[in-house]
Enzyme design. Structure first.
Site, mmCIF file in Angstrom:
data_model
loop_
_atom_site.group_PDB
_atom_site.id
_atom_site.type_symbol
_atom_site.label_atom_id
_atom_site.label_comp_id
_atom_site.label_asym_id
_atom_site.label_seq_id
_atom_site.Cartn_x
_atom_site.Cartn_y
_atom_site.Cartn_z
ATOM 1 N N ARG A 152 0.822 -1.207 0.000
ATOM 2 C CA ARG A 152 0.000 0.000 0.000
ATOM 3 C C ARG A 152 0.858 1.259 0.000
ATOM 4 N NH1 ARG A 152 -3.497 -1.568 5.224
ATOM 5 N NH2 ARG A 152 -1.473 -2.506 5.720
ATOM 6 N N LYS B 71 1.792 1.778 7.572
ATOM 7 C CA LYS B 71 2.112 0.903 8.690
ATOM 8 C C LYS B 71 2.937 1.614 9.752
ATOM 9 C CE LYS B 71 1.135 -2.625 9.357
ATOM 10 N NZ LYS B 71 -0.047 -3.019 10.158
ATOM 11 N N TYR C 185 -1.005 4.182 10.900
ATOM 12 C CA TYR C 185 -1.375 3.168 11.883
ATOM 13 C C TYR C 185 -0.176 2.962 12.807
ATOM 14 C CZ TYR C 185 -5.463 1.719 9.114
ATOM 15 O OH TYR C 185 -6.670 1.687 8.445
ATOM 16 N N HIS D 56 -0.670 1.179 16.294
ATOM 17 C CA HIS D 56 -0.914 -0.037 17.083
ATOM 18 C C HIS D 56 0.100 -0.166 18.220
ATOM 19 C CE1 HIS D 56 -3.948 -1.331 14.239
ATOM 20 N NE2 HIS D 56 -3.093 -1.224 13.243
ATOM 21 N N GLU E 123 -5.974 4.309 13.818
ATOM 22 C CA GLU E 123 -6.888 3.371 14.466
ATOM 23 C C GLU E 123 -7.636 3.956 15.653
ATOM 24 O OE1 GLU E 123 -2.817 2.480 16.362
ATOM 25 O OE2 GLU E 123 -3.583 3.020 14.376
ATOM 26 N N VAL F 92 -14.959 -5.756 11.105
ATOM 27 C CA VAL F 92 -14.261 -6.964 10.659
ATOM 28 C C VAL F 92 -15.192 -8.169 10.756
ATOM 29 C CG1 VAL F 92 -12.415 -8.598 11.186
ATOM 30 C CG2 VAL F 92 -11.949 -6.164 11.240
ATOM 31 N N ASP G 222 -20.705 -11.598 20.175
ATOM 32 C CA ASP G 222 -20.363 -10.250 20.614
ATOM 33 C C ASP G 222 -20.933 -10.049 22.026
ATOM 34 O OD1 ASP G 222 -19.272 -7.609 18.978
ATOM 35 O OD2 ASP G 222 -20.568 -7.070 20.662
ATOM 36 N N ILE H 219 -4.360 -9.379 15.442
ATOM 37 C CA ILE H 219 -2.971 -9.583 15.833
ATOM 38 C C ILE H 219 -2.223 -8.253 15.927
ATOM 39 C CG2 ILE H 219 -2.191 -9.955 13.455
ATOM 40 C CD1 ILE H 219 -0.904 -11.740 16.662
ATOM 41 N N ASP H 220 -2.651 -7.230 15.172
ATOM 42 C CA ASP H 220 -2.024 -5.910 15.267
ATOM 43 C C ASP H 220 -2.106 -5.341 16.681
ATOM 44 O OD1 ASP H 220 -0.872 -5.348 12.837
ATOM 45 O OD2 ASP H 220 -2.696 -4.528 11.964
ATOM 46 N N VAL I 19 -1.240 -12.852 10.179
ATOM 47 C CA VAL I 19 -0.542 -11.837 9.384
ATOM 48 C C VAL I 19 -0.935 -10.448 9.879
ATOM 49 C CG1 VAL I 19 -0.261 -10.862 7.074
ATOM 50 C CG2 VAL I 19 -0.349 -13.347 7.381
ATOM 51 N N ASN J 61 -0.489 -7.486 8.511
ATOM 52 C CA ASN J 61 -0.933 -6.485 7.526
ATOM 53 C C ASN J 61 -1.706 -7.164 6.405
ATOM 54 O OD1 ASN J 61 1.430 -7.727 6.527
ATOM 55 N ND2 ASN J 61 1.906 -5.980 5.212
#
Length: 367
Positions: free
Chosen positions: A15, A75, A94, A96, A118, A178, A197, A268-269, A297, A299
């Site tokens: 990206r 990132k 981002y 994180h 985020e 998501v 949820d 996972i981020d 993963v 990203n």
């Protein structure tokens, strides 16, 4: 303002943080735009497309960072980038932080002004996280289908099933952007979907709008433990803005799962929602622990660079332009959403979620 857009150096990241149309709009507003050479190639954008609208292509990465007053990235900065930043430099990307204390400490030491995509919050939503959440949610189902295949050490289950053979059971933990995108796509492929949820109002809404093969469940430890027993795929999609993801799946819970089942940990981020999750890359995306295939993963949207770039820049650009036009102080004074995006400011942690993750004090902004 001088706006710099570096090439992303994270492995398998395609990206770029600014489309040519955005560069053109910044130039028309009187700003200078610096693009690192080749920054857009992973998204199918050539340097000449930026040059055509007046942006300057900079071959020297260090020069770009030295000249730019605002760095716009995708990132989180990597260790080899830390020394490129300088005190007071505005960085919009981002971050994180909750998943990476070393990064937080490095940015505090550099005394940058860090605004994290985020945590920008507007009218209760996260507008700069949503586009990538939509991409990641849909991608999670694609990846789950592959991970279930025997060559990937999965159980050899076809997600959609066939006449006479049952489809896979897909469990989605989290009913946000998501989770909703993952559930809808998995259901569309014919899987049996269970969407969990803790927000009853959100569950009522999802129950109304989801296909009939999506079952909504209230999430708690017991419910998760029970549903893991039948799960072929678990998609982790929980989010606490700015904070570490809660560990909803403990190591012991893996023993409840079927051999060859799959965990796709989209969060996972933010540290991941399974105790056994650890970051992976597109080059080596999976590993097996306790017989369960883990895909973690960090990203995911980076693999579909062109789609992700335009989806993200459509959302981020108005904020980039506002920061450039007004400067940091005026922009955060007038725009509460941007103010909530401030994570670090000149050596202080500003966002409560980040501070809570590491037991640190919350600092104060200039105004």
């Amino acid at each position: 303002m001088i706006v710099g857009v570096p090439k992303e150096i994270k492995e398998y990241e395609y990206r770029v943080a600014l489309a040519p149309s955005g560069a053109e709009a910044l130039m028309e507003a009187g700003h200078e735009v610096l693009i690192e050479k080749g920054a857009g190639l992973g998204s199918g954008i050539e340097d000449k497309q930026y040059e055509a609208v007046g942006a300057k292509i900079v071959p020297d990465r260090r020069e770009l960072f030295q000249r730019a007053e605002m760095i716009v990235k995708i990132k989180e900065p990597l260790p080899e980038e830390y020394d490129l930043f300088r005190e007071g430099q505005l960085v919009f990307t981002y971050f994180h932080f909750a998943a990476d204390r070393a990064l937080l400490e490095a940015m505090l030491e550099k005394k940058i002004i860090g605004i994290a995509y985020e945590t920008v919050r507007e009218n209760g939503s996260l507008p700069l996280l949503t586009p990538m959440s939509e991409v990641a949610g849909r991608m999670s189902v694609h990846e789950a289908a592959k991970c279930l295949e025997s060559p990937s050490k999965g159980a050899g289950v076809l997600l959609a099933g066939v006449p006479g053979v049952a489809p896979a059971n897909v469990v989605v933990l989290g009913g946000g952007s998501v989770g909703a995108n993952a559930a809808r796509l998995a259901a569309g492929l014919g899987a049996n979907v269970f969407l969990l949820d803790v927000n009853l109002q959100r569950l009522r809404y999802l129950d109304e709008v989801m296909p009939e093969n999506v079952t909504t469940l209230f999430s708690n430890k017991q419910a998760i433990g029970e549903i893991l027993r039948i799960a072929d795929v678990v998609i982790g999609a929980v989010l606490l803005p700015g904070r570490r993801a809660p560990k909803l799946i403990t190591r012991d819970m893996l023993d409840l799962m079927k051999p060859g089942s799959v965990i796709i940990d989209v969060c996972i981020d933010q540290g991941g929602c399974a105790e056994t999750s650890r970051p992976t890359t597109h080059g080596n995306p999976t590993y097996v622990e306790a017989g369960v295939v883990h895909y973690c993963v960090t990203n995911m949207p980076g693999a579909v660079g062109r789609t992700s770039t335009y989806a993200l820049t459509n959302a981020t650009f108005p904020y980039v332009l506002e920061l450039a036009n007004k400067g940091f102080e005026q922009a955060i004074s007038e725009n509460k959403a941007l103010r909530e995006g401030v994570n670090v400011y000149r050596g202080k942690v500003i966002h409560p979620g980040v501070a809570e993750s590491f037991g640190l004090e919350v600092g104060k902004l200039i105004n």
